[in-house]
Design a protein around this motif. Structure first.
Motif, PDB file in Angstrom:
ATOM      1  N   GLY A 100       1.249  -7.061  -0.547  1.00  0.00           N
ATOM      2  CA  GLY A 100       2.378  -5.781  -0.979  1.00  0.00           C
ATOM      3  C   GLY A 100       1.642  -4.690  -1.389  1.00  0.00           C
ATOM      4  O   GLY A 100       0.595  -4.753  -2.197  1.00  0.00           O
ATOM      5  N   GLY A 101       2.245  -3.613  -1.270  1.00  0.00           N
ATOM      6  CA  GLY A 101       1.787  -2.290  -1.595  1.00  0.00           C
ATOM      7  C   GLY A 101       0.196  -1.969  -1.121  1.00  0.00           C
ATOM      8  O   GLY A 101       0.313  -2.059  -0.162  1.00  0.00           O
ATOM      9  N   ASP A 102      -0.336  -1.674  -2.069  1.00  0.00           N
ATOM     10  CA  ASP A 102      -1.907  -1.236  -1.780  1.00  0.00           C
ATOM     11  C   ASP A 102      -2.679  -2.644  -2.178  1.00  0.00           C
ATOM     12  O   ASP A 102      -2.443  -2.829  -3.378  1.00  0.00           O
ATOM     13  CB  ASP A 102      -2.230   0.097  -2.527  1.00  0.00           C
ATOM     14  N   PRO A 103      -3.532  -3.014  -1.083  1.00  0.00           N
ATOM     15  CA  PRO A 103      -4.276  -3.976  -1.641  1.00  0.00           C
ATOM     16  C   PRO A 103      -5.126  -4.177  -2.756  1.00  0.00           C
ATOM     17  O   PRO A 103      -5.592  -4.757  -3.450  1.00  0.00           O
ATOM     18  CB  PRO A 103      -5.055  -4.530  -0.507  1.00  0.00           C
ATOM     19  N   LEU A 104      -5.462  -2.761  -3.142  1.00  0.00           N
ATOM     20  CA  LEU A 104      -6.407  -2.416  -3.957  1.00  0.00           C
ATOM     21  C   LEU A 104      -5.859  -2.183  -5.351  1.00  0.00           C
ATOM     22  O   LEU A 104      -6.528  -1.573  -6.322  1.00  0.00           O
ATOM     23  CB  LEU A 104      -7.386  -1.148  -3.577  1.00  0.00           C
ATOM     24  N   VAL A 105      -4.554  -2.354  -5.637  1.00  0.00           N
ATOM     25  CA  VAL A 105      -3.914  -2.030  -6.816  1.00  0.00           C
ATOM     26  C   VAL A 105      -3.289  -3.524  -7.168  1.00  0.00           C
ATOM     27  O   VAL A 105      -2.378  -3.964  -6.557  1.00  0.00           O
ATOM     28  CB  VAL A 105      -2.856  -1.085  -6.441  1.00  0.00           C
TER      29      VAL A 105
ATOM     30  N   VAL B 237     -10.822  -2.759   4.886  1.00  0.00           N
ATOM     31  CA  VAL B 237      -9.660  -2.707   3.928  1.00  0.00           C
ATOM     32  C   VAL B 237      -8.653  -1.459   4.391  1.00  0.00           C
ATOM     33  O   VAL B 237      -9.381  -0.704   4.879  1.00  0.00           O
ATOM     34  CB  VAL B 237     -10.092  -2.227   2.458  1.00  0.00           C
ATOM     35  N   ILE B 238      -7.455  -1.860   4.524  1.00  0.00           N
ATOM     36  CA  ILE B 238      -6.343  -0.893   4.962  1.00  0.00           C
ATOM     37  C   ILE B 238      -5.690  -0.724   4.173  1.00  0.00           C
ATOM     38  O   ILE B 238      -4.776  -1.483   3.644  1.00  0.00           O
ATOM     39  CB  ILE B 238      -5.913  -1.433   6.582  1.00  0.00           C
ATOM     40  N   PRO B 239      -5.678   0.635   3.233  1.00  0.00           N
ATOM     41  CA  PRO B 239      -4.865   0.879   1.951  1.00  0.00           C
ATOM     42  C   PRO B 239      -3.132   0.872   2.363  1.00  0.00           C
ATOM     43  O   PRO B 239      -3.000   0.934   3.798  1.00  0.00           O
ATOM     44  CB  PRO B 239      -5.205   2.265   1.569  1.00  0.00           C
ATOM     45  N   GLY B 240      -2.291   0.853   1.409  1.00  0.00           N
ATOM     46  CA  GLY B 240      -0.972   0.851   1.757  1.00  0.00           C
ATOM     47  C   GLY B 240      -0.470   1.742   0.646  1.00  0.00           C
ATOM     48  O   GLY B 240      -1.347   1.900  -0.262  1.00  0.00           O
TER      49      GLY B 240
END
Ligand code: SAH
Length: 486
Positions: A316-321, A341-344
């Motif tokens: 969900g959202g951005d995988p990095l958050v 990584v593909i941000p969201g």
């Protein structure tokens, strides 16, 4: 909870089955002397059929198009007979009344020939959709007769979306395919080559594919050969819920997945974008509820990639958050598995967009901070910097704050924050069932006390929020509760 193989319905009921029927060298019959029949004759001839038009002798001369000398169309000026149907790949007819339509439909059925009787859907075995023609790339659109004008409008949109040059790319793919096949690569290797091809087509749709590009593709095949059968992991951001907020790259990656490991926060609408054949495994990480252990998720992800699969880890959202992406990336690196990584779009951005408010503000929000209110033990983290959080010139987005909101509120006020500072709670941000509640830092706990907030909630606080859209709190909670909570 262990990872469970989730078998959702792969496809909702279909009104009609779209198939693409090759007519080259086959016979097709058109009956009728009208413009509509003439147009169908032209269409069938364009698709390569040998067309016979039977136009009953009429008092009026038939419209010119019906007798226009199309090389692949021969016209017979007489009534149709049963025998005319024999050996036909299909028949299209424009007839005067239902009785005639019924006779023709019965004769066609007897002869085993699929029939389309123009404007009489009850007698049709198949329909013609609206067409977007970039042959060999062909798009057909059907509304099953429900709304032809809607279908045409959709066609116009797709026309805009599909550059004319895709015709040449599709032709090139057809020409180059035997070469790629002849390399004897495993499926994964071939798929990679075609993914590169697609990248190139999308990057320069208006340029004809060149000889140099063909060489490069084949050269990449050599590399793909050495890396043959190698799986990989894509960490993909699913955004906060609204599928329109997926990136193009996320959609393309979902389309090439072999396996999708997804969190409960990922909405069903987003999963609809995945390749139909992809295996979907829910690894249901939900705060405060039993979930897969992170170690199990890492192990599953790595072992699937090691078995040659393209694994999409959809979060969900951005995988990095607040997504524990760091641990998953480390697990891949350790196992020597390629990872991208593909941000969201993170929940805070989605919620702010719904509120039509800027998270930063030149006067009263020069700092933007995202915090998680959920430590490893499920309680409020004890190392939060309350002075920074109470800064009146900052906007703070609180993730996973539901269970600890009362404590957050009192700690902020104790750290000197004005209890009247605006705080907005957004539940199910960007989804149809989104709800927004305007409150203050001092009173925000009561929002959770007074409303049953089952969906994921984000709290945005700071003076910048005084400019947030007011009014409508949103739709009532979704009774189906298909969206994971926190
Ligand atoms: N990686 C995610 C955050 C995962 S932590 C992101 O970038 O958004 C999970 C928390 O995110 C939830 O507890 C909730 O606080 C927040 N969240 C995720 N989706 C949300 C949504 N649609 N609406 C409101 N909050 C959401």
């Amino acid at each position: 909870m262990t990872p469970s193989l989730h078998e959702p319905e792969r496809i909702a009921p279909l009104a009609v089955l779209p198939v693409f029927y090759r007519l080259g060298g086959k016979d097709a019959l058109v009956i009728g002397a009208t413009q509509a029949a003439a147009w169908k004759a032209e269409l069938l001839a364009a698709a390569g059929a040998r067309v016979t038009v039977i136009a009953p002798p009429a008092s009026d001369p038939p419209p010119s198009a019906a007798v226009a000398p199309e090389p692949a169309v021969r016209t017979l000026a007489r009534r149709w007979e049963k025998q005319d149907l024999l050996g036909m790949a299909l028949v299209v007819a424009d007839v005067d009344d239902d009785a005639e339509a019924a006779r023709l439909a019965a004769a066609a059925r007897e002869a085993g020939v699929p029939a389309n009787i123009i404007d009489r859907p009850a007698f049709c075995d198949f329909q013609f959709g609206s067409i977007v023609n970039r042959s060999p790339l062909v798009v057909g659109i059907s509304t099953d007769g429900a709304a032809p004008v809607f279908g045409q409008a959709i066609r116009a949109r797709i026309e805009m979306l599909l550059p004319d040059g895709f015709r040449r790319w599709a032709e090139a793919a057809r020409e180059w395919r035997p070469l790629v096949q002849s390399l004897g690569l495993p499926l994964q290797g071939r798929r990679r080559i075609w993914e590169r091809f697609v990248d190139a087509a999308f990057r320069s749709p208006d340029h004809a594919p060149s000889e140099a590009q063909r060489q490069a593709l084949l050269a990449s095949a050599a590399n793909a050969g050495s890396a043959s059968g190698r799986g990989r992991v894509s960490l993909v951001g699913a955004g906060p819920g609204d599928p329109e907020l997926l990136t193009l790259k996320a959609v393309r990656t979902l389309q090439s997945a072999d396996v999708i490991l997804y969190d409960s926060l990922v909405s069903a609408e987003v999963l609809d974008f995945a390749r139909r054949e992809a295996e979907r495994i829910i690894v249901g990480k939900r705060g405060h509820r039993p979930s897969c252990k992170q170690g199990d998720i890492n192990a599953l992800m790595v072992s699937l990639a090691a078995a040659g699969k393209h694994v999409v880890r959809l979060k969900g959202g951005d995988p990095l958050v607040f997504g524990r992406a760091g641990e998953e990336i480390a697990a891949c690196r350790e196992a020597g598995v390629d990872v991208e990584v593909i941000p969201g779009i993170t929940a805070a951005s989605g919620a702010a967009a719904s509120l039509e408010v800027s998270l930063t503000h030149r006067d009263h929000a020069r700092r933007l901070q995202y915090i998680t209110a959920h430590a490893k033990n499920g309680k409020l983290p004890d190392d939060l910097d309350w002075t920074a959080l109470a800064d009146p010139a900052a906007t703070t987005a609180i993730y996973m704050g539901k269970l600890v909101v009362a404590e957050v509120s009192s700690r902020l006020v104790a750290a000197g924050m004005n209890p009247a500072t605006p705080a907005v709670v957004v539940e199910n941000a960007t989804l149809k069932r989104e709800r927004r509640f305007h409150s203050t830092v001092g009173a925000m706990a009561s929002v959770f006390a007074e409303h049953a907030l089952d969906g994921p909630c984000i709290i945005l606080l700071g003076w910048a929020m005084s400019e947030a859209r007011r009014g409508d709190v949103g739709a009532p909670a979704d009774p189906a509760g298909t969206h994971g909570g926190d």
